[in-house]
Design an enzyme around this catalytic site. Structure first.
Site, mmCIF file in Angstrom:
data_model
loop_
_atom_site.group_PDB
_atom_site.id
_atom_site.type_symbol
_atom_site.label_atom_id
_atom_site.label_comp_id
_atom_site.label_asym_id
_atom_site.label_seq_id
_atom_site.Cartn_x
_atom_site.Cartn_y
_atom_site.Cartn_z
ATOM 1 N N ASP A 108 21.834 33.833 -17.412
ATOM 2 C CA ASP A 108 21.773 34.678 -16.211
ATOM 3 C C ASP A 108 20.576 34.275 -15.345
ATOM 4 O O ASP A 108 19.592 33.718 -15.835
ATOM 5 C CB ASP A 108 21.596 36.155 -16.592
HETATM 6 N N1 URA Z 1 23.585 36.847 -22.815
HETATM 7 C C1 URA Z 1 23.193 37.475 -21.686
HETATM 8 O O1 URA Z 1 23.371 38.669 -21.541
HETATM 9 N N2 URA Z 1 22.604 36.739 -20.727
HETATM 10 C C2 URA Z 1 22.355 35.446 -20.838
HETATM 11 O O2 URA Z 1 21.797 34.842 -19.922
HETATM 12 C C3 URA Z 1 22.753 34.788 -22.017
HETATM 13 C C4 URA Z 1 23.375 35.513 -22.999
#
Ligand code: URA
Length: 237
Positions: A102
């Site tokens: 993310d």
């Molecule tokens: N899980 C998440 O919630 N975000 C990420 O960036 C990676 C795994």
């Protein structure tokens, strides 16, 4: 773009005549699909398979791990002009990230221009383990532990938790650091996992990807993978 038979011959696999014969007999695949048209053109990004053998194309493959900072997107470009993971790596190669973290997640991301390896690592069948450290707004209860051990349901599908460990608890701030290892790639999976248990993830970092860890890489730093590391990633298949 080059003619398929020329690429096969230039690769040293066979003569051009023999390459044409193999193509006509349907023994050649491009990106997993049989191609039996002579004169079919391929680019250096295409994956060519002759009689089950993957040809090394003219591309020289590059492999890196980056410690992704916050507020960076896992993409090669962004129409909103936000910073992208590829901006951190000095190379002319057309590399891209394998999978996504993310915008606000930090940590380990692999970048390469090797489509074959990217396909292997992203394929759910190979169950590649990834470890995350989440800072959450609360302290896990016995009941939460039981749920995590039994595996939590998200969208009617179990999230299989390979391992979890509470690393630190701050009773004054009412926060904890929890390490979770999972092997699936659903979007926002770690945040959604904790949301299901009624916690918010305040910070999230990926600390491990299969056998790779961040080592001494600081935020925004990267390094190329060694030949042995690349081989070991292929061997996860
Ligand atoms: N899980 C998440 O919630 N975000 C990420 O960036 C990676 C795994």
């Amino acid at each position: 773009m080059e003619r398929l038979q020329k690429v096969i011959a230039n690769n040293g696999y066979s003569s051009r005549r023999k390459a044409e014969e193999l193509i006509s007999k349907g023994r050649v695949k491009v990106n997993g699909e049989v191609v039996n048209t002579l004169g079919f053109k391929v680019s250096e990004d295409d994956i060519i398979e002759v009689e089950g053998n993957i040809l090394k194309t003219l591309t020289t493959y590059e492999y890196y791990i980056l410690n992704k900072p916050r507020e960076v997107i896992c993409s090669v470009s962004d129409d909103k002009k936000r910073k992208c993971v590829v901006d951190y790596i000095k190379t002319e190669a057309r590399i891209y990230p394998i999978g996504r973290l993310d915008y606000d997640t930090t940590g380990l991301i692999i970048l390469t221009n090797d489509g074959l390896l990217a396909n292997i690592l992203m394929h759910p069948h190979y169950k590649i383990k990834k470890t995350y450290i989440a800072k959450i707004n609360g302290i896990l209860t016995e009941d939460d532990f039981k749920k995590l051990r039994k595996n939590v349901m998200i969208d009617n599908r179990k999230v299989i938790i390979d391992n979890f460990k509470v690393k630190k608890i701050d009773k004054i701030k009412n926060t904890s650091l929890v390490e979770v290892t999972i092997h699936e790639g659903r979007n926002h999976i770690v945040r959604r996992l904790f949301e299901t248990l009624h916690y918010d993830v305040l910070k999230l970092t990926r600390s491990k990807y299969a056998f790779l860890d961040l080592g001494h890489l600081k935020s925004g730093e990267y390094r190329p993978l060694s030949k042995e590391e690349v081989k070991a990633l292929y061997n996860l298949k």
